[in-house]
Write a protein that holds these residues in place. Structure first.
Motif, PDB file in Angstrom:
ATOM      1  N   GLU A   1      42.638   8.212 -37.476  1.00 19.19           N
ATOM      2  CA  GLU A   1      43.314   8.356 -36.187  1.00 19.19           C
ATOM      3  C   GLU A   1      43.227   7.041 -35.412  1.00 19.19           C
ATOM      4  N   TYR A   2      44.358   6.607 -34.906  1.00 17.24           N
ATOM      5  CA  TYR A   2      44.470   5.323 -34.210  1.00 17.24           C
ATOM      6  C   TYR A   2      43.884   5.385 -32.806  1.00 17.24           C
TER       7      TYR A   2
ATOM      8  N   PRO B   1      47.474  10.319 -35.552  1.00 17.27           N
ATOM      9  CA  PRO B   1      47.108  10.150 -36.964  1.00 17.27           C
ATOM     10  C   PRO B   1      47.961   9.067 -37.621  1.00 17.27           C
ATOM     11  N   MET B   2      47.328   8.139 -38.335  1.00 13.66           N
ATOM     12  CA  MET B   2      48.093   7.007 -38.872  1.00 13.66           C
ATOM     13  C   MET B   2      47.883   6.764 -40.366  1.00 13.66           C
ATOM     14  N   ASP B   3      46.980   7.480 -41.004  1.00 14.54           N
ATOM     15  CA  ASP B   3      46.871   7.368 -42.455  1.00 14.54           C
ATOM     16  C   ASP B   3      46.134   8.589 -42.969  1.00 14.54           C
TER      17      ASP B   3
ATOM     18  N   GLU C   1      52.744  13.140 -37.905  1.00 12.12           N
ATOM     19  CA  GLU C   1      53.431  12.431 -36.827  1.00 12.12           C
ATOM     20  C   GLU C   1      52.440  11.674 -35.953  1.00 12.12           C
ATOM     21  N   TRP C   2      52.631  10.357 -35.859  1.00 14.55           N
ATOM     22  CA  TRP C   2      51.749   9.501 -35.061  1.00 14.55           C
ATOM     23  C   TRP C   2      51.883   9.798 -33.573  1.00 14.55           C
TER      24      TRP C   2
ATOM     25  N   ALA D   1      39.536   6.417 -31.496  1.00 19.17           N
ATOM     26  CA  ALA D   1      39.898   6.093 -32.880  1.00 19.17           C
ATOM     27  C   ALA D   1      38.776   6.571 -33.794  1.00 19.17           C
ATOM     28  N   ARG D   2      39.145   7.175 -34.917  1.00 20.04           N
ATOM     29  CA  ARG D   2      38.100   7.769 -35.762  1.00 20.04           C
ATOM     30  C   ARG D   2      38.628   8.055 -37.164  1.00 20.04           C
ATOM     31  N   LEU D   3      37.700   8.253 -38.059  1.00 19.24           N
ATOM     32  CA  LEU D   3      38.010   8.708 -39.411  1.00 19.24           C
ATOM     33  C   LEU D   3      37.493  10.133 -39.542  1.00 19.24           C
ATOM     34  N   ASN D   4      38.382  11.067 -39.826  1.00 17.63           N
ATOM     35  CA  ASN D   4      38.014  12.473 -39.960  1.00 17.63           C
ATOM     36  C   ASN D   4      37.937  12.872 -41.434  1.00 17.63           C
TER      37      ASN D   4
END
Length: 826
Positions: free
Chosen positions: A373-374, A358-360, A326-327, A385-388
């Motif tokens: 994450e947006y 979270p968006m993708d 869920e965004w 905003a980040r890539l986990n």
């Protein structure tokens, strides 16, 4: 992102049109990328032509070759109105490419219901021309087979075979609103997608269902209902925007698209039901989805066999389970399905972690879960905003040590009860405990030991917890021995919690400190005692904000805002998707509080442009009032404060002439002298005096058949008929000479009623009464003064309504009760 180097690189700057929700929307790698180095993008090309491109590029050696572009598919759109672009790309196990597209429809003139405006010149407001149009690619999930020469072919099994008149053969799923993120089960080839829903906070009379968001599952091609149905085929009414009247409900099994904007078939396939659906409030079918803003996303279905030979791959427990996220609500759930792929249950995933929209989500070839994450705010370059990269840790996990104690400071000798019960081990293994209180050596192995510190000083207590395999963790806590915290209390001659014009406030502050002495003995250093009386114009929320250095806690309204979805659209001093809080405070005054509370709960648009503010029916009116109060105070003058002696009498006059429902706050704080190495300790007490208005809908008790509604920018308790009542508990009756009852009357209704104010019970002693008659062509608000018999002490006070026009006739709708106390002479 390079898995081998574990690094991020900028590989290209892609020019795109960024109006509304357009831009670079989706990206996917070819199933044979290792050999051909092809990647696919869906994006909005710059220029005046309204369209999306689905294109193939060559990406090799960390460089995107822009000249290699092959445009497979062009999707015609419009760039006059917002919203909904969709834009997810995914490959299935059969090599077919799935493409999601939004309905490209303005949702802001439909009150959160179905946008089916068929009036001339209103095409962008009619989703029947896109989502429900068999001859249009918008509001769909398309399915094509990319060919080596940069074209595509149509696979078997799409919704309309090639050559079917007035259809597009690329359509696999239609009837979508904004299918933002999709995924394909790599074993079953089932399609999953999250479809962002409309904004109505509650069902509309003769309009249709409230705004439902959906997680959908397509085992075959089909029509998923929008803009005619939502959720489990909850149907909208056929609403005529020209006459503002409703026709019949749409029939999910026999849907007809007779819009003048439709270029496709009129008879549509039957609407399919959603897999999971929910709105802003609590879902009866899926309560685990929680409440609040909504924006569902479909993640991958996991299979461990796809990651053979990978170290620390996710365990077999996740096999066949769908990741659903869920965004807006910042959660991830794991969906378990039965052998027929029907929903069984949902389990939280990493529920103790914090996500920023979270968006993708995708599993990499290394077996790790990658989550994009947006960030918290819309349309912003978010610092969060980040890539986990989420790795599964196989084997034993270390425990977590936690200390709790009944006291942390006091005089010597000081006995402290400790506990390690809050410690935990995620592997559910038994733990051993080792405590060190005054030295580095172990002094106890108990779960909850008690220890007496004989000498003054600052002690660093250490707890070490260990599991059977030797994994361990350490926690520490400071204990300060040698100084007792002071005690402060405020004594009032009159314990009435309300204020009124010129009320005399007779108070006395008492301080007792084991080391410093007491005010009673005259041994306290009075310079260390601060007593202030502060008038706060909007007192429900601003107490802590106005007390400055004496109290540093965060205003409750601000805390509620930061814990809600508000931060996605608003910021303190700049426009995000909606106006800044400072702009709102400048536009509205405290008299607009009730209007803004209703606006937030019900949702709406038009004040700050076309952007729709989502409804928030899950929030209580009390919490929203706190949030509005915090926002409006941003433009208010500072609260007035008076520095007072330790005892005295002061008349309350700061509120006179001000339109507010504020508070007086009497605050006494004392900081002691400390002792040796022990720092000063402080204590305080607060007494709040409230505005003497009691909202009827907030009564401690009321008749079961009454209801709460909003009218004239006020929240009202309605449907008060003969024998109905509401009650306020523990009212102080000393000096209470009258009450003023504020009532609301609807237009074109005949009201003839009476209210009885009774003591302790609905049939208790009569304190006073009044009656009214009203019949008018417009709504009205009227105030009735009710003198009361003299009484004393704290009591329950009942307001019992009688209908003088017949038992079934409406007696009134109640707004509030204002308490009128007598002001004695000093």
């Amino acid at each position: 992102y390079d898995l081998r180097q574990d690094s991020l690189y900028v590989v290209a700057q892609i020019p795109v049109f960024t109006g509304f929700e357009d831009g670079l929307l989706g990206i996917a790698a070819d199933p044979h990328y290792a050999e051909n180095h092809w990647i696919y993008m869906i994006y909005s090309p710059p220029g005046t032509e309204a369209k999306q491109h689905v294109s193939r590029f060559v990406f090799e050696n960390r460089k995107l070759d822009m000249d290699s572009e092959k445009v497979l598919l062009e999707i015609r759109t419009q760039r006059d109105q917002c919203c909904h672009s969709g834009g997810s790309l995914e490959f299935g196990p059969d090599g077919l490419l799935y493409i999601s597209t939004g309905d490209d429809t303005n949702p802001f003139a439909s009150n959160g219901f179905a946008p089916i405006d068929e009036r001339p010149g209103r095409k962008p407001w009619d989703a029947q021309r896109s989502s429900a149009n068999t001859n249009d690619l918008r509001g769909k999930i398309l399915r094509i087979k990319p060919e080596a020469d940069g074209t595509y072919s149509i696979p078997e099994g799409n919704l309309f075979p090639p050559g079917t008149p007035n259809t597009r053969p690329e359509i696999y799923v239609m009837g979508c609103r904004n299918p933002f993120r999709i995924s394909i089960d790599q074993k079953t080839n089932f399609l999953y997608w999250g479809d962002v829903g409309p904004d109505a906070g509650k069902d509309g009379e003769n309009r249709g269902p409230k705004g439902y968001d959906e997680l959908n599952q397509a085992r075959h091609a089909g029509f998923w209902g929008w803009p005619y149905t939502r959720g489990d085929n909850k149907a909208y009414f056929d609403y005529d925007f020209a006459t503002q009247t409703s026709g019949e409900r749409f029939k999910p099994e026999q849907l007809i698209n007779d819009s003048p904007n439709n270029t496709g078939l009129k008879e549509l396939p039957p609407a399919q039901k959603s897999f999971i659906w929910y709105s802003y409030d609590r879902s009866e079918e899926f309560p685990w989805t929680a409440t609040g803003g909504k924006n569902p996303m479909a993640g991958p279905v996991y299979y461990s066999e796809l990651f053979e030979g990978v170290k620390n791959r996710f365990p077999d427990y996740f096999n066949g389970k769908l990741f659903f996220y869920e965004w807006m609500r910042d959660w991830i759930f794991i969906i378990t399905m039965d052998e027929n792929h029907n929903f069984v249950k949902a389990e939280p995933f990493m529920q103790h972690s914090s996500f920023a929209n979270p968006m993708d989500m995708v599993f990499g070839k290394d077996g790790n879960l990658y989550l994009l994450e947006y960030g918290e705010k819309w349309f912003s370059q978010n610092l969060d905003a980040r890539l986990n990269k989420i790795e599964y840790v196989s084997g034993n996990r270390a425990p977590i040590a936690r200390i709790t104690s009944d006291v942390q400071v006091g005089p010597a000798p000081l006995t402290v009860q400790f506990s390690a019960a809050a410690s935990e081990d995620f592997d559910q293994e038994p733990l051993t405990y080792s405590w060190a209180f005054t030295s580095a050596k172990e002094q106890s192995t108990a779960l909850s030991p008690s220890f007496t510190f004989e000498k003054e000083g600052i002690y660093k207590v250490q707890l070490r917890v260990k599991d059977p395999s030797g994994q361990q963790d350490v926690a520490t806590q400071e204990i300060m021995v040698g100084n007792s915290p002071p005690e402060v209390r405020i004594e009032l001659a009159n314990a009435n919690p309300y204020y009124w014009d010129n009320r005399p406030l007779n108070y006395k502050v008492v301080v007792e400190d084991a080391e410093d002495g007491s005010t009673e003995a005259g041994t306290i250093d009075m310079e260390r005692l601060k007593v202030t009386l502060t008038y706060i114009p909007e007192g429900e929320d601003l107490v802590s904000a106005a007390l400055g250095h004496q109290q540093q806690s965060i205003p409750k309204g601000k805390t509620l805002i930061e814990g809600s979805d508000c931060k996605a659209c608003h910021a303190l001093d700049k426009k995000v998707n909606g106006p800044s809080y400072q702009d709102i405070a400048a536009k509205y005054s405290l008299t607009d509080t009730a209007f803004l509370v209703s606006k937030i709960i019900q949702g709406g648009s038009g004040v700050w442009g076309d952007n729709m503010m989502s409804a928030h029916p899950q929030l209580s009116r009390a919490d929203v009032h706190q949030m509005v109060s915090y926002i409006l105070q941003l433009n208010q003058a500072p609260a007035t404060a008076h520095l007072l002696p330790a005892a005295g009498t002061i008349r309350l006059t700061d509120h006179i002439g001000k339109e507010s429902t504020g508070k007086y706050v009497l605050l006494a704080s004392y900081r002691d002298k400390g002792k040796g190495d022990i720092a000063s300790l402080s204590a305080q007490q607060i007494v709040e005096l409230k505005y003497p208005r009691l909202e009827a809908e907030e009564a401690a008790e009321r008749s079961e058949d009454t209801n709460v509604f909003t009218a004239a920018n006020s929240s009202l308790l309605g449907n008060l008929k003969d024998g109905d009542y509401f009650m306020f508990d523990s009212l102080l009756l000393d000096q209470l000479q009258a009450v003023e009852l504020r009532l609301f009357f609807r237009r074109n209704a005949h009201y003839k009623g009476k209210v009885e104010v009774r003591l302790d019970r609905p049939d208790g002693p009569l304190l006073g009464h009044t009656q009214w008659t009203y019949q008018g062509s417009s709504p009205a608000q009227k105030t009735y003064r009710i003198p009361l018999k003299s009484n004393s002490g704290r009591h329950r006070v009942y307001f019992v309504f009688r209908s003088l026009g017949g038992a079934d006739q409406p007696g009134a709708n109640a707004d509030y009760v204002y308490l009128k106390y007598r002001t004695p002479n000093l």
